[in-house]
Design an enzyme around this catalytic site. Structure first.
Site, PDB file in Angstrom:
ATOM      1  N   PRO A  88      15.876  13.877 -13.307  1.00 50.17           N
ATOM      2  CA  PRO A  88      14.687  14.538 -13.875  1.00 50.17           C
ATOM      3  C   PRO A  88      14.320  13.924 -15.226  1.00 50.17           C
ATOM      4  O   PRO A  88      15.201  13.607 -16.032  1.00 50.17           O
ATOM      5  CB  PRO A  88      15.128  15.997 -14.059  1.00 50.17           C
ATOM      6  CG  PRO A  88      16.366  16.161 -13.264  1.00 50.17           C
ATOM      7  CD  PRO A  88      16.974  14.810 -13.053  1.00 50.17           C
ATOM      8  N   ALA A  91      14.326  16.035 -19.396  1.00 48.06           N
ATOM      9  CA  ALA A  91      15.141  17.245 -19.296  1.00 48.06           C
ATOM     10  C   ALA A  91      16.454  17.102 -20.061  1.00 48.06           C
ATOM     11  O   ALA A  91      17.291  17.996 -20.043  1.00 48.06           O
ATOM     12  CB  ALA A  91      15.418  17.567 -17.830  1.00 48.06           C
ATOM     13  N   GLY A  94      19.255  12.008 -19.636  1.00 47.04           N
ATOM     14  CA  GLY A  94      19.453  10.572 -19.871  1.00 47.04           C
ATOM     15  C   GLY A  94      18.755   9.681 -18.854  1.00 47.04           C
ATOM     16  O   GLY A  94      19.275   8.616 -18.516  1.00 47.04           O
ATOM     17  N   SER A  95      17.572  10.093 -18.386  1.00 46.40           N
ATOM     18  CA  SER A  95      16.898   9.288 -17.358  1.00 46.40           C
ATOM     19  C   SER A  95      16.472   7.918 -17.899  1.00 46.40           C
ATOM     20  O   SER A  95      16.642   6.906 -17.219  1.00 46.40           O
ATOM     21  CB  SER A  95      15.703  10.031 -16.764  1.00 46.40           C
ATOM     22  OG  SER A  95      14.700  10.188 -17.732  1.00 46.40           O
ATOM     23  N   SER A  96      15.960   7.875 -19.126  1.00 44.40           N
ATOM     24  CA  SER A  96      15.517   6.566 -19.642  1.00 44.40           C
ATOM     25  C   SER A  96      16.719   5.649 -19.836  1.00 44.40           C
ATOM     26  O   SER A  96      16.663   4.461 -19.512  1.00 44.40           O
ATOM     27  CB  SER A  96      14.739   6.721 -20.953  1.00 44.40           C
ATOM     28  OG  SER A  96      15.577   7.129 -22.002  1.00 44.40           O
ATOM     29  N   ALA A  97      17.834   6.195 -20.329  1.00 49.41           N
ATOM     30  CA  ALA A  97      19.027   5.365 -20.542  1.00 49.41           C
ATOM     31  C   ALA A  97      19.527   4.814 -19.211  1.00 49.41           C
ATOM     32  O   ALA A  97      19.907   3.641 -19.116  1.00 49.41           O
ATOM     33  CB  ALA A  97      20.127   6.165 -21.226  1.00 49.41           C
ATOM     34  N   ALA A  98      19.512   5.644 -18.165  1.00 49.12           N
ATOM     35  CA  ALA A  98      20.016   5.186 -16.868  1.00 49.12           C
ATOM     36  C   ALA A  98      19.151   4.047 -16.329  1.00 49.12           C
ATOM     37  O   ALA A  98      19.673   3.074 -15.770  1.00 49.12           O
ATOM     38  CB  ALA A  98      20.067   6.354 -15.886  1.00 49.12           C
ATOM     39  N   ASP A 139      23.693   8.387 -24.571  1.00 51.95           N
ATOM     40  CA  ASP A 139      23.157   8.299 -23.202  1.00 51.95           C
ATOM     41  C   ASP A 139      23.477   6.942 -22.562  1.00 51.95           C
ATOM     42  O   ASP A 139      23.949   6.894 -21.424  1.00 51.95           O
ATOM     43  CB  ASP A 139      21.641   8.530 -23.201  1.00 51.95           C
ATOM     44  CG  ASP A 139      21.261   9.972 -23.516  1.00 51.95           C
ATOM     45  OD1 ASP A 139      22.142  10.737 -23.948  1.00 51.95           O
ATOM     46  OD2 ASP A 139      20.078  10.337 -23.333  1.00 51.95           O
TER      47      ASP A 139
END
Ligand code: PMV
Length: 313
Positions: A88, A91, A94-98, A139
């Site tokens: 998500p 939220a 850590g989506s951008s880091a992933a 992250d």
């Protein structure tokens, strides 16, 4: 084409207090961003966003990563990049880091140079700066190395332990996008206003994290759950919670969770809970009945890695 996946994350204990130099613990979780890279003309495509113009704001972190790989590792600067993520957005997972970590990894793989995880984390962090300004670095560290990470004052230590096998980890997304900067500022203002009392709360929060490390090492689930509830209470006291966070904490506990708390910046974002395996399904069902997006997530102890392109993450 080379593809890499990198996990998202949750903060188990210590968010906000960590800003004033107290410790926190993060955990990489099995929701993934996948990035595939192949040589060709410069093209960026996101499964969620569609084609991304390389000169746009969205592309800045990716272009920075490509630039660094080219300057430091002699890689070319034109690639076709395909991004797909099940984490998500906005939220606190850590989506951008992933995405940045999986991109850095698959780029160096495609380029064919020798590299370490440290290289991947460092390059991804440069992309993170483009997204967040001055991120703590937790992250990209969690997404690169996986597992449990204890961090304090910019130093990260991967804990050589894992969560007890007999617990389920539940993530509930409030769907409320929070403004991390604003919540952090307002929490700090309350901390300053409270003076001596504020320092006492932060002291307790710091001690709680040390206790949590012991509980994790011992596999003491009920202690861990109780510490999560206390941590939520301290975050509430500092103004980091919101009605929806408290409600979902109650919802999880009333349905059999042993502990629950907001995770990350708060005032929306996500709520996490732990429960015995026998109660996990019931908790997720109760949340879904309320139209809350809830997931059962597994810890990821591996971090970023290559995957066969034919296998979906
Ligand atoms: O919501 P997240 O995962 O971005 O976490 C924010 C964590 C804070 O402690 C509130 C801020 C910080 O920089 O550590």
């Amino acid at each position: 084409m080379t593809c890499s996946i990198a996990p998202g994350k949750i903060i188990l204990f210590g968010e906000h207090f960590v800003v004033e130099g107290y410790p926190a613990i993060g955990l990489a979780v099995g929701l993934y961003a996948r990035t595939c890279v192949e040589e060709g003309d410069l093209k960026i495509y996101s499964r969620q966003l569609g084609p991304i113009d390389p000169s746009s704001k969205e592309a800045k972190p990716y272009m920075r990563i490509i630039e660094e790989a080219s300057i430091r590792y002699g890689c070319r600067n034109r690639y076709r990049i395909y991004i797909d993520s099940e984490i998500p957005v906005g939220a606190g997972m850590g989506s951008s880091a992933a995405v940045n970590v999986s991109l850095a990894h698959s780029l160096l793989e495609t380029c064919g140079v020798e590299f370490t995880k440290e290289d991947v984390s460092r390059i991804a962090y440069l992309g993170e700066i483009m997204v967040h300004g001055k991120p703590s670095g937790v992250d990209n560290t969690l997404s690169t190395y996986g597992g449990l990470v204890y961090y304090r004052q910019g130093l990260f230590k991967r804990l050589n332990t894992s969560l007890p096998e007999n617990i389920a980890l539940i993530v509930a997304d409030t769907g409320v996008k929070r403004d991390t900067g604003l919540v952090v500022r307002e929490v700090l203002e309350r901390y300053r206003r409270l003076g001596e009392l504020g320092r006492a709360i932060y002291e307790v929060a710091g001690r709680l994290v040390e206790e949590a490390v012991v509980a994790i090492e011992k596999g003491d689930v009920s202690r861990l759950g109780e510490l999560m509830i206390v941590n939520h209470g301290l975050l509430f006291a500092m103004g980091a919670s919101a009605w929806i966070n408290d409600y979902l904490v109650y919802k999880m506990i009333n349905n059999g969770a042993q502990g629950a708390k907001l995770s990350g910046a708060g005032r929306g974002g996500i709520v996490i809970g732990i429960a015995g395996l026998e109660n996990a399904g019931k908790i997720v069902k109760a949340l879904k009945t309320e139209k809350v997006n809830a997931y059962l997530v597994k810890p990821d102890y591996e971090g970023v890695r290559s995957i066969n392109t034919r296998i979906s993450p």
